[in-house]
Design a protein around this motif. Sequence first.
Motif, PDB file in Angstrom:
ATOM      1  N   ALA A  93       0.672  -1.022  -0.062  1.00  0.00           N
ATOM      2  CA  ALA A  93       0.147   0.244  -0.114  1.00  0.00           C
ATOM      3  C   ALA A  93       0.969   1.398   0.149  1.00  0.00           C
ATOM      4  O   ALA A  93       0.590   2.290  -0.655  1.00  0.00           O
ATOM      5  CB  ALA A  93      -1.054  -0.067   1.187  1.00  0.00           C
ATOM      6  N   ALA A  94       1.977   1.315   0.812  1.00  0.00           N
ATOM      7  CA  ALA A  94       2.846   2.351   0.866  1.00  0.00           C
ATOM      8  C   ALA A  94       3.700   2.444  -0.262  1.00  0.00           C
ATOM      9  O   ALA A  94       3.857   3.720  -0.813  1.00  0.00           O
ATOM     10  CB  ALA A  94       3.816   2.165   2.108  1.00  0.00           C
ATOM     11  N   LEU A  95       3.933   1.451  -1.123  1.00  0.00           N
ATOM     12  CA  LEU A  95       4.529   1.640  -2.383  1.00  0.00           C
ATOM     13  C   LEU A  95       3.816   2.280  -3.428  1.00  0.00           C
ATOM     14  O   LEU A  95       4.100   2.825  -4.304  1.00  0.00           O
ATOM     15  CB  LEU A  95       4.831  -0.016  -2.862  1.00  0.00           C
ATOM     16  N   ARG A  96       2.587   1.718  -3.446  1.00  0.00           N
ATOM     17  CA  ARG A  96       1.508   2.175  -4.530  1.00  0.00           C
ATOM     18  C   ARG A  96       1.251   3.992  -4.237  1.00  0.00           C
ATOM     19  O   ARG A  96       1.321   4.620  -5.226  1.00  0.00           O
ATOM     20  CB  ARG A  96       0.201   1.696  -4.149  1.00  0.00           C
ATOM     21  N   HIS A  97       1.072   4.145  -2.923  1.00  0.00           N
ATOM     22  CA  HIS A  97       1.192   5.582  -2.532  1.00  0.00           C
ATOM     23  C   HIS A  97       2.208   6.226  -2.972  1.00  0.00           C
ATOM     24  O   HIS A  97       2.302   7.247  -3.521  1.00  0.00           O
ATOM     25  CB  HIS A  97       0.968   5.671  -1.239  1.00  0.00           C
ATOM     26  N   ALA A  98       3.456   5.744  -2.968  1.00  0.00           N
ATOM     27  CA  ALA A  98       4.908   6.452  -3.111  1.00  0.00           C
ATOM     28  C   ALA A  98       4.788   6.721  -4.849  1.00  0.00           C
ATOM     29  O   ALA A  98       5.446   7.844  -5.219  1.00  0.00           O
ATOM     30  CB  ALA A  98       6.058   5.751  -2.609  1.00  0.00           C
ATOM     31  N   ILE A  99       4.478   5.793  -5.379  1.00  0.00           N
ATOM     32  CA  ILE A  99       4.364   5.762  -6.935  1.00  0.00           C
ATOM     33  C   ILE A  99       3.445   6.898  -7.504  1.00  0.00           C
ATOM     34  O   ILE A  99       3.783   7.806  -8.143  1.00  0.00           O
ATOM     35  CB  ILE A  99       3.996   4.357  -7.655  1.00  0.00           C
ATOM     36  N   ASP A 100       2.283   6.858  -6.846  1.00  0.00           N
ATOM     37  CA  ASP A 100       1.348   8.077  -7.304  1.00  0.00           C
ATOM     38  C   ASP A 100       1.440   9.328  -6.792  1.00  0.00           C
ATOM     39  O   ASP A 100       1.178  10.283  -7.348  1.00  0.00           O
ATOM     40  CB  ASP A 100      -0.054   7.456  -6.858  1.00  0.00           C
ATOM     41  N   HIS A 101       2.211   9.461  -5.384  1.00  0.00           N
ATOM     42  CA  HIS A 101       2.590  10.796  -5.099  1.00  0.00           C
ATOM     43  C   HIS A 101       4.227  11.193  -5.258  1.00  0.00           C
ATOM     44  O   HIS A 101       4.574  11.820  -4.191  1.00  0.00           O
ATOM     45  CB  HIS A 101       2.236  10.829  -3.536  1.00  0.00           C
ATOM     46  N   ASP A 102       4.745  10.636  -6.265  1.00  0.00           N
ATOM     47  CA  ASP A 102       6.102  11.109  -6.279  1.00  0.00           C
ATOM     48  C   ASP A 102       7.220  10.951  -5.248  1.00  0.00           C
ATOM     49  O   ASP A 102       7.724  11.802  -4.720  1.00  0.00           O
ATOM     50  CB  ASP A 102       6.105  12.490  -6.653  1.00  0.00           C
ATOM     51  N   GLY A 103       6.918   9.558  -4.382  1.00  0.00           N
ATOM     52  CA  GLY A 103       7.634   9.273  -3.198  1.00  0.00           C
ATOM     53  C   GLY A 103       9.000   8.617  -3.471  1.00  0.00           C
ATOM     54  O   GLY A 103       9.703   8.170  -2.368  1.00  0.00           O
TER      55      GLY A 103
ATOM     56  N   GLU B 252       7.453  -6.317  -8.115  1.00  0.00           N
ATOM     57  CA  GLU B 252       7.244  -7.408  -9.054  1.00  0.00           C
ATOM     58  C   GLU B 252       6.142  -8.163  -8.745  1.00  0.00           C
ATOM     59  O   GLU B 252       5.382  -8.352  -9.811  1.00  0.00           O
ATOM     60  CB  GLU B 252       8.361  -8.274  -9.270  1.00  0.00           C
ATOM     61  N   ASP B 253       5.875  -8.584  -7.661  1.00  0.00           N
ATOM     62  CA  ASP B 253       4.587  -9.402  -7.461  1.00  0.00           C
ATOM     63  C   ASP B 253       3.328  -8.732  -7.578  1.00  0.00           C
ATOM     64  O   ASP B 253       2.317  -9.369  -7.971  1.00  0.00           O
ATOM     65  CB  ASP B 253       4.900 -10.050  -5.945  1.00  0.00           C
ATOM     66  N   SER B 254       3.263  -7.462  -7.460  1.00  0.00           N
ATOM     67  CA  SER B 254       2.259  -6.681  -7.216  1.00  0.00           C
ATOM     68  C   SER B 254       1.888  -6.029  -8.627  1.00  0.00           C
ATOM     69  O   SER B 254       0.726  -5.423  -8.617  1.00  0.00           O
ATOM     70  CB  SER B 254       2.153  -5.822  -6.180  1.00  0.00           C
ATOM     71  N   GLY B 255       2.694  -6.214  -9.529  1.00  0.00           N
ATOM     72  CA  GLY B 255       2.727  -5.431 -10.953  1.00  0.00           C
ATOM     73  C   GLY B 255       2.917  -4.270 -10.820  1.00  0.00           C
ATOM     74  O   GLY B 255       2.620  -3.298 -12.144  1.00  0.00           O
ATOM     75  N   LEU B 256       3.418  -3.593  -9.865  1.00  0.00           N
ATOM     76  CA  LEU B 256       4.095  -2.351  -9.787  1.00  0.00           C
ATOM     77  C   LEU B 256       5.445  -1.955 -10.462  1.00  0.00           C
ATOM     78  O   LEU B 256       5.833  -0.796 -10.518  1.00  0.00           O
ATOM     79  CB  LEU B 256       3.933  -1.788  -8.339  1.00  0.00           C
ATOM     80  N   ILE B 257       5.984  -2.971 -10.707  1.00  0.00           N
ATOM     81  CA  ILE B 257       7.541  -2.789 -11.195  1.00  0.00           C
ATOM     82  C   ILE B 257       7.606  -1.974 -12.501  1.00  0.00           C
ATOM     83  O   ILE B 257       8.525  -1.160 -12.606  1.00  0.00           O
ATOM     84  CB  ILE B 257       7.959  -4.248 -11.670  1.00  0.00           C
ATOM     85  N   LEU B 258       6.566  -2.027 -13.387  1.00  0.00           N
ATOM     86  CA  LEU B 258       6.518  -1.070 -14.431  1.00  0.00           C
ATOM     87  C   LEU B 258       6.499   0.363 -14.371  1.00  0.00           C
ATOM     88  O   LEU B 258       7.394   0.995 -14.693  1.00  0.00           O
ATOM     89  CB  LEU B 258       5.552  -1.542 -15.411  1.00  0.00           C
ATOM     90  N   PRO B 259       5.527   0.678 -13.439  1.00  0.00           N
ATOM     91  CA  PRO B 259       5.420   2.354 -13.258  1.00  0.00           C
ATOM     92  C   PRO B 259       6.459   2.729 -12.243  1.00  0.00           C
ATOM     93  O   PRO B 259       7.020   3.862 -12.623  1.00  0.00           O
ATOM     94  CB  PRO B 259       4.112   2.349 -12.504  1.00  0.00           C
ATOM     95  N   LEU B 260       7.007   1.757 -11.536  1.00  0.00           N
ATOM     96  CA  LEU B 260       8.282   2.277 -10.471  1.00  0.00           C
ATOM     97  C   LEU B 260       9.293   2.627 -11.701  1.00  0.00           C
ATOM     98  O   LEU B 260       9.975   3.493 -11.510  1.00  0.00           O
ATOM     99  CB  LEU B 260       8.479   1.110  -9.584  1.00  0.00           C
TER     100      LEU B 260
END
Length: 702
Positions: free
Chosen positions: A434-444, A486-494
């Motif tokens: 959850a923190a990772l998603r927030h960081a990607i969405d909010h320039d963290g 990687e597991d959550s599919g966030l590796i591409l936007p990161l």
Amino acid sequence: MLDTLINNLDGMAYRCLNDAHWTMVFVSQGCLALTGYTPQELVHNAVVSWEQITHPLDRERVRTSVATTSSTNLRFAVDYRIVSKDGTVKWVHERGVAVADEQGTLVIEGFIEDVTSQRALAEAQQAAEQRYRHIFEHASEGIFQSTPEGHYLEVNPALARLYGYENAQALITGLQNISRQLYVKEGQRELFRQIMAEQGEILNFESEIYRADGSRIWISENAHTVCDAEGNLLYYEGTVQDISERRRYQQELEHQANHDTLTGLPNRMLLSDRVEQGIARAERLGYHLVVVFIDLDHFKFINDSLGHDAGDELLKEVALRLRRCVRASDTVARLGGDEFVLLLADHFRSSTVIDQLQRVLSEISQPVQLSGREFQVGASLGVAMYPGDGEDALSLFKHADAAMYAAKGNGRNNFQFFTRELNHVATERLHLEAALRHAIDHDGFEVHYQPKTDANRRIIGMEALARWRPPEYGPISPDRFIPIAEDSGLILPLTMTILQRAFVATRRWNEGRDLKRNPLRIAVNLSPRLFLSDDIVSHVHRLLRDADLSPELVELEITETVFMSRSERVLETLIQFKQLGLQLAMDDFGTGYSALSYLRRFPLDIIKIDRSLVTGIEREEEVAMIARAVLSLGQSLHKTVVAEGVENQAQFDFLRSQGCDEFQGYLLSRPLSEAGMSELLQSHGGFIPAPQSVDSTPATSG
């Protein structure tokens, strides 16, 4: 050590003169197994020349082949016979090229390997082909060969008759897409391919299929994969039988006995059988079998207030939603009332289970229309995993049930693992995701840069590194957040975020520089999972275009794990990157077992020596020997060699003396913010000053 690396290749590497004797000036240790002669006997024709070893009937043909390509600066490849020391005649395959040596003399460099067994096998296969063809044409069972993509390569007359076609060619022509045209059940071909990928064979695979006239029959397939010598899948091969009558009778009886009448899901009896099968499979393959007890929250309220009909509609809707959350190899069952069970097979780590449980909760919690009103229900999930939480069905059911009640006690609409440790891991991972998603969405995220220098300590580039410091957790290392991404599919936007910033900064740092003589290149490490995705090349290309950055200024670092999987796909992706103009580097070189073969096969420009081959290099002779061999290998292959983890001046001096091209490590600079990197580039004329005194003690990495 260099010999050891070279000898990982099954054959003989050599350099010889282009003379009448093929005088060898260097041969690898592989010559002993190949010819029976030691390198000392063969080099400079001490005992025998390669011309003498070459079979008399093949000498002229070999010399003609080499001469033809040498005059046109092309590589040659030729098969011929040699006579080994004990008189044995062997077939060999030789590949090589004519080059100028250090003195400008034309020499031949290449590699020779024994292909005797392959040729013998080819001859035996030719004889067997005629016998196989007779069996193939006259068999009563259907026989086929098909591609993984869904095309028939070969079928026999019996299969054509079974499928309702006039002849084998008509079947091949008429069935262009097995997945869509043959199987009645959607996804059946994908299930077939999945099982073949996991097991290499398939037994009694039963399916309903369409015949040429549109009628349906049931078939049973037995098949196996056929691979080439390197293990690459070529095609499937198998047999087909018509089992329509037996299947219809069997299905009728089994469905009545093993399924819930309301939802059509497996009942307790069928579930117990599948748990036993799942345990046996999990034990055999070393995976986890996951049992999930599901109890709907507040079902009794809906059932009592709206009536049993509305309750039944809700149960049927939940059954449909649960089916959408699982794979074909998983099971959704109903025990009775509002109690469901998921049986999830072939999980090898808890993170994949967590992802699936999240999907289940999300799917169940979607609004549902009952009696003209919209309701939203939740569920409490209890999880037990074989073998850690029980080694039999009874124990797994008991522990999953206990975990389900723990979920109810924890506020409902959540899941709980029976094992406390897994609960802790699951909770921590969910919070971090959850923190990772927030960081990607909010320039963290921040991008730091670690400089790379040449032997004169001139800055020639830098490596971009992702840094994450969430306020609630403090600094989190990439080793922790990259697997979650990687597991959550966030590796591409990161990754796209990091690349976008690094590309823009690199373009700015190169403004006004002479890009032919003094470019600054940016190196970025690509996640193995992201590298193997379908559209990574197009994503990188778009970012380069948006940043107006020349591809020649970008180095992509790829770890060895990428090269160990799906080599044809890897090669295709590497070629596409090279066509864009990017530089390609093998990261962590020296930590794996097949790095030399990778360098030979894949279009790599840079070898990045792992820090384990640098640490202790100034005081441990074995480490120094290995590093010296790797550097020599890189120079021989004309690769740029980069040493990372350089922490003291003694290491730097040793590597520089051995011809290392580029350097990276705490001796030169720790990773810097973008502003810090800009300041470093502007100071000292783009050079990093040497320390005032030589200290051979390694710096701590802090």
